[in-house]
Design a protein around this motif. Structure first.
Motif, mmCIF file in Angstrom:
data_model
loop_
_atom_site.group_PDB
_atom_site.id
_atom_site.type_symbol
_atom_site.label_atom_id
_atom_site.label_comp_id
_atom_site.label_asym_id
_atom_site.label_seq_id
_atom_site.Cartn_x
_atom_site.Cartn_y
_atom_site.Cartn_z
ATOM 1 N N ASP A 188 -64.799 14.368 -40.678
ATOM 2 C CA ASP A 188 -65.957 14.441 -39.696
ATOM 3 C C ASP A 188 -66.352 12.790 -39.751
ATOM 4 O OD1 ASP A 188 -66.099 16.864 -38.946
ATOM 5 O OD2 ASP A 188 -67.664 17.665 -40.473
ATOM 6 N N VAL A 189 -66.564 12.350 -41.117
ATOM 7 C CA VAL A 189 -67.066 11.044 -41.338
ATOM 8 C C VAL A 189 -65.938 10.032 -40.699
ATOM 9 C CG1 VAL A 189 -66.474 10.297 -43.846
ATOM 10 C CG2 VAL A 189 -68.371 9.268 -42.734
ATOM 11 N N ALA A 190 -64.847 10.199 -40.928
ATOM 12 C CA ALA A 190 -63.715 9.331 -40.358
ATOM 13 C C ALA A 190 -63.844 9.420 -38.979
ATOM 14 C CB ALA A 190 -62.326 9.965 -40.734
ATOM 15 N N GLY A 191 -64.195 10.563 -38.303
ATOM 16 C CA GLY A 191 -64.239 10.523 -36.811
ATOM 17 C C GLY A 191 -65.385 9.874 -36.255
ATOM 18 N N PHE A 192 -66.598 9.976 -36.865
ATOM 19 C CA PHE A 192 -67.543 8.953 -36.591
ATOM 20 C C PHE A 192 -67.272 7.548 -36.752
ATOM 21 C CE2 PHE A 192 -71.222 6.434 -38.065
ATOM 22 C CZ PHE A 192 -72.076 6.335 -37.147
ATOM 23 N N VAL A 193 -66.587 7.072 -37.858
ATOM 24 C CA VAL A 193 -66.168 5.558 -38.113
ATOM 25 C C VAL A 193 -65.332 5.075 -37.144
ATOM 26 C CG1 VAL A 193 -65.037 4.212 -39.566
ATOM 27 C CG2 VAL A 193 -66.565 5.692 -40.533
ATOM 28 N N LEU A 194 -64.345 5.896 -36.722
ATOM 29 C CA LEU A 194 -63.514 5.514 -35.610
ATOM 30 C C LEU A 194 -64.025 5.662 -34.405
ATOM 31 C CD1 LEU A 194 -59.983 7.185 -36.483
ATOM 32 C CD2 LEU A 194 -60.301 4.653 -36.354
ATOM 33 N N SER A 195 -64.980 6.410 -33.987
ATOM 34 C CA SER A 195 -65.961 6.372 -32.745
ATOM 35 C C SER A 195 -66.539 5.071 -32.327
ATOM 36 C CB SER A 195 -66.849 7.556 -32.727
ATOM 37 O OG SER A 195 -67.945 7.321 -33.522
ATOM 38 N N LEU A 196 -66.935 4.484 -33.717
ATOM 39 C CA LEU A 196 -67.661 3.319 -33.485
ATOM 40 C C LEU A 196 -66.766 2.069 -32.722
ATOM 41 C CD1 LEU A 196 -69.137 3.023 -36.948
ATOM 42 C CD2 LEU A 196 -70.230 3.730 -34.892
ATOM 43 N N SER A 197 -65.437 2.238 -32.901
ATOM 44 C CA SER A 197 -64.749 1.059 -32.126
ATOM 45 C C SER A 197 -63.752 1.749 -31.076
ATOM 46 C CB SER A 197 -63.819 0.453 -33.257
ATOM 47 O OG SER A 197 -63.019 1.571 -34.031
ATOM 48 N N GLY A 198 -64.125 3.278 -30.523
ATOM 49 C CA GLY A 198 -63.553 3.734 -29.628
ATOM 50 C C GLY A 198 -62.387 4.570 -29.889
ATOM 51 N N GLY A 199 -62.315 4.911 -31.144
ATOM 52 C CA GLY A 199 -61.210 5.819 -31.515
ATOM 53 C C GLY A 199 -61.562 7.017 -31.721
ATOM 54 N N SER A 200 -60.868 8.088 -32.180
ATOM 55 C CA SER A 200 -61.082 9.354 -32.445
ATOM 56 C C SER A 200 -60.440 10.007 -33.686
ATOM 57 C CB SER A 200 -61.257 10.306 -31.305
ATOM 58 O OG SER A 200 -59.816 10.358 -30.626
ATOM 59 N N VAL A 201 -60.983 11.260 -34.291
ATOM 60 C CA VAL A 201 -60.114 12.088 -35.116
ATOM 61 C C VAL A 201 -59.972 13.428 -34.584
ATOM 62 C CG1 VAL A 201 -60.105 12.874 -37.579
ATOM 63 C CG2 VAL A 201 -60.630 10.417 -37.165
ATOM 64 N N GLN A 202 -59.167 14.124 -34.403
ATOM 65 C CA GLN A 202 -58.659 15.287 -33.889
ATOM 66 C C GLN A 202 -59.396 16.540 -34.887
ATOM 67 O OE1 GLN A 202 -54.718 16.650 -33.599
ATOM 68 N NE2 GLN A 202 -55.393 18.463 -32.358
ATOM 69 N N GLY A 203 -60.442 17.151 -34.277
ATOM 70 C CA GLY A 203 -61.049 18.026 -34.752
ATOM 71 C C GLY A 203 -62.261 17.840 -35.772
ATOM 72 N N ALA A 204 -62.622 16.588 -35.481
ATOM 73 C CA ALA A 204 -63.907 16.234 -36.598
ATOM 74 C C ALA A 204 -65.155 16.285 -35.594
ATOM 75 C CB ALA A 204 -63.763 14.427 -36.515
ATOM 76 N N ASP A 205 -66.236 16.496 -36.257
ATOM 77 C CA ASP A 205 -67.702 16.702 -35.645
ATOM 78 C C ASP A 205 -68.113 15.185 -35.905
ATOM 79 O OD1 ASP A 205 -70.395 17.152 -35.080
ATOM 80 O OD2 ASP A 205 -70.177 19.212 -36.213
ATOM 81 N N VAL A 206 -68.323 14.662 -34.835
ATOM 82 C CA VAL A 206 -68.944 13.194 -35.041
ATOM 83 C C VAL A 206 -70.327 12.936 -35.357
ATOM 84 C CG1 VAL A 206 -69.277 10.874 -33.684
ATOM 85 C CG2 VAL A 206 -67.086 12.349 -33.431
ATOM 86 N N ALA A 207 -71.191 14.144 -34.861
ATOM 87 C CA ALA A 207 -72.618 14.090 -35.159
ATOM 88 C C ALA A 207 -72.683 14.481 -36.712
ATOM 89 C CB ALA A 207 -73.151 15.225 -34.359
ATOM 90 N N ALA A 208 -71.857 15.315 -37.200
ATOM 91 C CA ALA A 208 -72.188 15.671 -38.492
ATOM 92 C C ALA A 208 -71.572 14.445 -39.592
ATOM 93 C CB ALA A 208 -71.179 16.998 -39.078
ATOM 94 N N GLY A 209 -70.480 13.692 -38.890
ATOM 95 C CA GLY A 209 -70.155 12.364 -39.677
ATOM 96 C C GLY A 209 -71.051 11.462 -39.502
#
Length: 288
Positions: A188-209
């Motif tokens: 989840d936190v990896a998904g949030f971090v990658l979202s900051l630069s336009g990326g994503s992590v499959q199955g991640a809950d960005v809000a929780a991250g």
């Protein structure tokens, strides 16, 4: 008396030598060539007397002029050392800003810094200073510990996680290995971090991250995730990644952490060389 044979095609006498039906013509060398040849013989004889030439049991003949290429080379080397020592003394006494402002000192520092970089830094950062996985690119404007002249000088001097008492240290927690976060939280936190630069992590809950990041990461990376030069914490909002910015790499970094080491060059390199390195690295294009 032997009969002189004349070649019918050229009209030149033969030497009498014949190989498999091929006869050798008796063409004398051009007179100008002979005179040049004789002149070289005279020159060689004169050279033996004028310059060092003939080896002896315990030495060699020094010649009338007493010339020595070795002595000339040593004299040139000493003159070069004296010139470098004079400029080097100026670098030792000058501040980094003064070196940058003085064209003569800057030229010397850049030349010495480039040589020192090739000998000491290129094995990790590359000959072009563009770095590689785990080794920072020194050509961009992204700096963990700051990109000013003083920042770079300090980093080179004390190193990172190295032997100096003042070495730069900031160890990222091993959130997975030390049981600080479970696998789902790390994703989840990896998904949030990658979202900051336009990326994503499959199955991640960005809000929780985002909540996990706020609780565990902002103390170093900041509320805006732009990092801190004082702490050596990287900016997570750009597209520059030291250990890779793909999903697997970011999860791996959060799980295990990376604690790379840069040598302490203070004491291994003299102060003038370290100054020259700082000026050279700063001038590569990424200094601030």
């Amino acid at each position: 008396m032997a009969h002189e044979e004349i070649d019918k095609v050229t009209g030149v006498a033969t030497t009498g030598h014949e190989w498999d039906g091929i006869k050798e013509l008796n063409n004398p060398l051009p007179r100008w060539w002979l005179w040049v040849f004789y002149a070289t013989i005279v020159f060689a004889v004169g050279y033996v007397f004028v310059y060092p030439a003939v080896p002896l049991v315990s030495g060699y003949t020094t010649g009338l002029l007493g010339h020595s290429q070795r002595a000339s080379a040593l004299a040139d080397a000493e003159a070069g050392k004296a010139a470098r020592a004079e400029i080097g003394q100026g670098l030792a006494e000058a501040s980094l800003d003064q070196i940058k402002a003085d064209p003569k000192m800057l030229e010397f520092a850049m030349a010495q810094g480039k040589a020192a970089f090739g000998d000491n830094c290129a094995p990790c950062h590359g000959s072009g200073a563009t770095g590689s996985r785990g080794y920072p690119n020194l050509q961009d404007d992204d700096w963990l510990w700051g990109g000013t002249l003083d920042d770079i000088h300090t980093t080179i001097t004390v190193g990172i996680r190295s032997t100096s008492e003042d070495t730069r240290v900031n160890d990222m927690p091993r959130f997975g290995d030390d049981g600080l976060l479970d696998a789902k939280q790390i994703r989840d936190v990896a998904g949030f971090v990658l979202s900051l630069s336009g990326g994503s992590v499959q199955g991640a809950d960005v809000a929780a991250g985002k909540e996990i990041f706020a609780e565990n990461c902002t103390s170093c990376h900041g509320d805006d995730a732009k990092g801190s030069h004082e702490l050596g914490a990287p900016n997570l909002t750009d597209h520059i990644w030291l250990y890779g910015g793909d999903e697997a790499s970011v999860i791996n970094t959060i799980t295990h952490a990376h604690r790379g080491v840069m040598p302490t060059w203070g004491g291994k390199l003299d102060p003038v060389t370290i100054k020259s390195l700082a000026v050279y690295v700063h001038d590569l294009g990424g200094g601030t």
